[in-house]
Design an enzyme around this catalytic site. Structure first.
Site, PDB file in Angstrom:
ATOM      1  N   ASN A  46       0.839  -1.203   0.000  1.00 14.76           N
ATOM      2  CA  ASN A  46       0.000   0.000   0.000  1.00 14.76           C
ATOM      3  C   ASN A  46       0.870   1.248   0.000  1.00 14.76           C
ATOM      4  O   ASN A  46       1.960   1.280   0.588  1.00 14.76           O
ATOM      5  CB  ASN A  46      -1.020   0.006   1.149  1.00 14.76           C
ATOM      6  N   GLU A  48       0.224   5.187   0.668  1.00 16.74           N
ATOM      7  CA  GLU A  48      -0.771   6.166   1.132  1.00 16.74           C
ATOM      8  C   GLU A  48      -0.483   7.563   0.601  1.00 16.74           C
ATOM      9  O   GLU A  48       0.528   7.810  -0.065  1.00 16.74           O
ATOM     10  CB  GLU A  48      -0.827   6.118   2.665  1.00 16.74           C
ATOM     11  N   CYS A  57      -4.087   0.855  -2.555  1.00 18.37           N
ATOM     12  CA  CYS A  57      -4.008  -0.395  -1.794  1.00 18.37           C
ATOM     13  C   CYS A  57      -2.888  -1.267  -2.368  1.00 18.37           C
ATOM     14  O   CYS A  57      -2.465  -1.086  -3.516  1.00 18.37           O
ATOM     15  CB  CYS A  57      -5.324  -1.156  -1.881  1.00 18.37           C
ATOM     16  N   GLU A  59      -3.081  -4.177  -3.436  1.00 19.54           N
ATOM     17  CA  GLU A  59      -3.545  -4.911  -4.618  1.00 19.54           C
ATOM     18  C   GLU A  59      -3.416  -4.067  -5.874  1.00 19.54           C
ATOM     19  O   GLU A  59      -3.181  -4.582  -6.971  1.00 19.54           O
ATOM     20  CB  GLU A  59      -5.010  -5.343  -4.423  1.00 19.54           C
ATOM     21  N   CYS A  90      -9.951  -5.603   0.417  1.00 19.86           N
ATOM     22  CA  CYS A  90     -11.164  -4.790   0.567  1.00 19.86           C
ATOM     23  C   CYS A  90     -12.057  -5.009  -0.666  1.00 19.86           C
ATOM     24  O   CYS A  90     -11.639  -5.614  -1.660  1.00 19.86           O
ATOM     25  CB  CYS A  90     -10.812  -3.310   0.736  1.00 19.86           C
ATOM     26  N   CYS A  93     -10.733  -3.866  -3.995  1.00 23.39           N
ATOM     27  CA  CYS A  93      -9.608  -4.692  -4.450  1.00 23.39           C
ATOM     28  C   CYS A  93     -10.064  -6.057  -4.932  1.00 23.39           C
ATOM     29  O   CYS A  93      -9.442  -6.641  -5.818  1.00 23.39           O
ATOM     30  CB  CYS A  93      -8.553  -4.790  -3.365  1.00 23.39           C
TER      31      CYS A  93
HETATM   32  N1  THU Z   1      -5.320  -1.661   2.457  1.00 25.46           N
HETATM   33  C1  THU Z   1      -4.764  -2.360   1.438  1.00 25.46           C
HETATM   34  O1  THU Z   1      -3.634  -2.065   1.003  1.00 25.46           O
HETATM   35  N2  THU Z   1      -5.462  -3.386   0.899  1.00 25.46           N
HETATM   36  C2  THU Z   1      -6.675  -3.816   1.353  1.00 25.46           C
HETATM   37  O2  THU Z   1      -7.292  -4.663   0.726  1.00 25.46           O
HETATM   38  C3  THU Z   1      -7.204  -3.267   2.613  1.00 25.46           C
HETATM   39  C4  THU Z   1      -6.645  -1.934   2.983  1.00 25.46           C
HETATM   40  C5  THU Z   1      -4.576  -0.521   3.027  1.00 25.46           C
HETATM   41  C6  THU Z   1      -5.121   0.831   2.634  1.00 25.46           C
HETATM   42  C7  THU Z   1      -4.582   1.701   3.753  1.00 25.46           C
HETATM   43  O3  THU Z   1      -3.296   2.153   3.400  1.00 25.46           O
HETATM   44  C8  THU Z   1      -4.472   0.765   4.943  1.00 25.46           C
HETATM   45  O4  THU Z   1      -4.615  -0.551   4.430  1.00 25.46           O
HETATM   46  C9  THU Z   1      -5.518   0.996   6.010  1.00 25.46           C
HETATM   47  O5  THU Z   1      -6.793   0.993   5.460  1.00 25.46           O
END
Ligand code: THU
Length: 133
Positions: A46, A48, A57, A59, A90, A93
């Site tokens: 991920n 941000e 994310c 993915e 999520c 994703c």
């Molecule tokens: N996150 C992911 O990278 N993938 C997911 O499927 C769930 C959430 C990350 C996004 C964010 O940077 C952190 O998790 C908290 O939500």
């Protein structure tokens, strides 16, 4: 193909990716890795953003790796949190993964190995659009 999946190697790749995460806002690093139908392993973390909603994310970054390293279809997928525990992708994703899934793609989930159709039932996808053409 199922028996040939080296889940340990996928978890190791996901954990290595997680260690590259840029997650200063959530402090929730995520790593994802997948086996491609030609035997490659692709991965992502991920990334941000100060504008929180712009966050990528893990993915998302994995799908970029898939295309930048030659494309193909995803056969098996795993995702880990900062402690190396299995994390569910999520909803957005799951849709991202569905687009690039091979038929019967497997995911390591918090409740065992499942198919992409089990984690995203009755999905909207490329074939849906085909039906309208
Ligand atoms: N996150 C992911 O990278 N993938 C997911 O499927 C769930 C959430 C990350 C996004 C964010 O940077 C952190 O998790 C908290 O939500």
């Amino acid at each position: 193909m199922t028996a040939a999946i080296d889940w340990e190697a996928l978890r190791a790749a996901a954990t290595a990716a997680m260690q590259k995460a840029y997650a200063p806002y959530s402090a929730f690093p995520v790593g994802a890795a997948a086996l491609v139908d030609d035997g490659r392993i692709v991965s992502g973390c991920n990334i941000e953003n100060a504008s929180y909603g712009v966050t990528l994310c893990a993915e998302c970054s994995l799908v970029s790796d898939l295309f930048m390293s030659g494309g193909g279809k995803l056969v098996a997928f795993t995702c880990v949190d900062g402690h190396g525990n299995t994390l569910m992708p999520c909803g957005r994703c799951r849709q991202l993964l569905f687009e690039h899934s091979s038929s019967g793609m497997l995911l390591q989930t918090v409740s065992g190995i499942k198919t992409i159709d089990e984690v995203l039932p009755d999905a909207f996808g490329p074939r849906t659009l085909e039906e309208y053409r």
